[in-house]
Design an enzyme around this catalytic site. Structure first.
Site, short mmCIF file in Angstrom:
data_model
loop_
_atom_site.label_atom_id
_atom_site.label_comp_id
_atom_site.label_asym_id
_atom_site.label_seq_id
_atom_site.Cartn_x
_atom_site.Cartn_y
_atom_site.Cartn_z
N ASP A 76 0.80 -1.13 0.05
CA ASP A 76 -0.07 -0.01 0.14
C ASP A 76 0.92 1.26 -0.03
O ASP A 76 2.03 1.13 0.36
CB ASP A 76 -0.88 -0.23 1.28
CG ASP A 76 -2.13 0.75 1.22
OD1 ASP A 76 -2.44 1.34 -0.10
OD2 ASP A 76 -3.06 0.91 2.27
N HIS A 77 0.35 2.42 -0.20
CA HIS A 77 0.89 3.74 -0.21
C HIS A 77 2.57 3.70 0.10
O HIS A 77 2.87 3.52 1.37
CB HIS A 77 0.33 4.53 0.76
CG HIS A 77 -0.92 4.99 0.68
ND1 HIS A 77 -1.26 6.05 -0.13
CD2 HIS A 77 -2.40 4.59 1.20
CE1 HIS A 77 -2.42 6.04 -0.09
NE2 HIS A 77 -3.19 5.30 0.54
N ASP B 130 2.91 6.03 -4.69
CA ASP B 130 1.96 7.09 -4.17
C ASP B 130 2.64 8.49 -4.45
O ASP B 130 3.58 9.06 -3.83
CB ASP B 130 1.71 7.20 -2.80
CG ASP B 130 0.60 8.27 -2.41
OD1 ASP B 130 0.23 8.98 -3.41
OD2 ASP B 130 0.09 8.11 -1.32
N GLY C 198 -8.76 6.91 7.89
CA GLY C 198 -9.10 7.07 9.33
C GLY C 198 -10.49 6.99 9.68
O GLY C 198 -11.18 6.96 8.67
N HIS D 32 -9.64 4.23 -1.71
CA HIS D 32 -9.12 4.36 -0.30
C HIS D 32 -9.98 5.09 0.74
O HIS D 32 -11.19 5.74 0.34
CB HIS D 32 -7.74 5.11 -0.48
CG HIS D 32 -6.73 4.53 -1.31
ND1 HIS D 32 -5.68 4.23 -0.66
CD2 HIS D 32 -6.67 4.15 -2.65
CE1 HIS D 32 -4.79 3.67 -1.59
NE2 HIS D 32 -5.53 3.21 -2.80
N GLY E 125 -11.78 3.47 3.10
CA GLY E 125 -13.18 2.76 2.97
C GLY E 125 -13.68 2.62 4.50
O GLY E 125 -14.83 2.08 4.59
N VAL F 30 -9.66 -1.16 2.68
CA VAL F 30 -10.05 -1.07 4.10
C VAL F 30 -8.91 -1.27 5.00
O VAL F 30 -8.11 -2.10 5.14
CB VAL F 30 -11.10 -2.17 4.53
CG1 VAL F 30 -11.70 -2.13 5.79
CG2 VAL F 30 -12.50 -1.86 3.79
N THR G 126 -8.41 1.04 8.55
CA THR G 126 -8.71 1.40 10.02
C THR G 126 -9.88 0.58 10.62
O THR G 126 -9.44 0.28 11.88
CB THR G 126 -9.38 3.08 9.95
OG1 THR G 126 -8.34 3.68 9.17
CG2 THR G 126 -9.66 3.49 11.45
ZN LIG Z 1 -4.89 4.74 1.17
#
Ligand SMILES: [Zn+2]
Length: 306
Positions: free
Chosen positions: A85-86, A107, A183, A210, A212, A233, A235
């Site tokens: 991810d990122h 990213d 978040g 993103h 989600g 997803v 957080t």
């Molecule tokens: Zn993200």
């Protein structure tokens, strides 16, 4: 047997007019739960390493993570995969690719358009040579804690720029900003579905949503039929884990072995519900893997310097 390219899973989702769900997962309990429930529900699913967890297993994090995912994926028959991810750190992305990640996100959403294109393209060239996929981001998905981030139209992905970006950056999927944020939300998000439809009409590339956690299901269901093919997803999945441990300890339990099992049980209960948002089921997963993941990941081609 279950491990396939992320781009293949996104293609399937696109055809079925739905979205695969990608869960940020940082340990065995989280990864195992995602792949187990995917198998149980006969649906594809993804897990993602957040680079903020890069130090989890020390210097060997990408390698340990990749091995764990590959091993777990081999136990299921449905198509599953994993993804970084990122990340904006070129060296870390290269390490993940060498470790066997079938997909990475570069990213560059905080950079200028030109720099974002140039860097995404440099990563994509190397990734493609290694048989892996690249997710890019255009516009900027901010943080829910900064309330203005989810409403700032300047940060939203522009329709006219998106098509040009996909062509020039060589990305395999594109994260767009249409009103979500990372978040916990302080107020219920409202997705800009008109913008989503316009972007989807303008680009062939699968779109990614993103932020989600906490988006109402009815909005997600619409977004999935309008072009979102990967939904991230993080957080709420992490928070659930924390809650389970907290409750277990607060209740005076001291059996550390049962705690792990309880964590998995509760994560799986959540996943059974969440994964229903992905409306497709897999009928013949084996045919998807006819083009196997490239086995040769021994070196990084030169020329990919940012
Ligand atoms: Zn993200």
């Amino acid at each position: 047997m279950g491990l396939v390219r992320v781009s293949e899973i996104l293609k399937m989702a696109d055809k079925a007019k739905t979205s695969v769900i990608a869960f940020n997962s940082s340990d065995f309990n989280m990864i195992h739960s995602v792949f187990t429930v995917a198998e149980e529900l006969n649906k594809p699913a993804l897990v993602m390493l957040d680079p903020r967890h890069a130090a989890l297993w020390g210097w060997g994090t990408p390698e340990v993570y990749a091995k764990m995912c590959i091993e777990e994926a081999s136990r299921v028959k449905v198509p599953v995969s994993f993804h970084l991810d990122h990340c904006s750190d070129y060296d870390f992305i290269m390490r993940c690719l060498k470790a066997g990640f079938p997909s990475v996100m570069y990213d560059g959403s905080m950079l200028s358009y030109d720099d974002n294109v140039r860097n995404t393209r440099a990563v994509a060239r190397v990734a493609h040579a290694m048989g892996a996929d690249v997710e890019a981001e255009l516009g900027h998905v901010g943080f829910a804690a900064t309330e203005t981030d989810q409403d700032d139209l300047d940060l939203y992905t522009k329709v006219d720029v998106a098509a040009r970006f996909c062509e020039e950056s060589l990305c395999d999927s594109l994260a767009i900003a249409i009103g979500t944020a990372h978040g916990f939300y302080k107020k219920t998000p409202k997705l800009d579905l008109e913008r989503l439809q316009a972007i989807d009409a303008a680009v062939e590339t699968p779109l990614v949503l993103h932020g989600g956690s906490g988006v109402p299901d009815d909005q997600l269901e619409k977004a999935f039929t309008m072009g979102i093919n990967k939904f991230n997803v993080g957080t709420e999945y992490f928070y659930l884990y924390y809650q389970v441990v907290k409750e277990y300890v607060a209740a005076g339990n001291e059996d550390i072995f049962n705690m792990q099992l309880l964590v998995q049980e509760r994560l799986m209960d959540y996943l059974r519900k969440k994964m229903q948002l992905c409306t497709m089921t897999v009928t013949s997963p084996v045919s998807l893997s006819e083009r196997p993941l490239p086995a040769l990941r021994t070196g990084v081609p030169q020329g990919g310097v940012l």
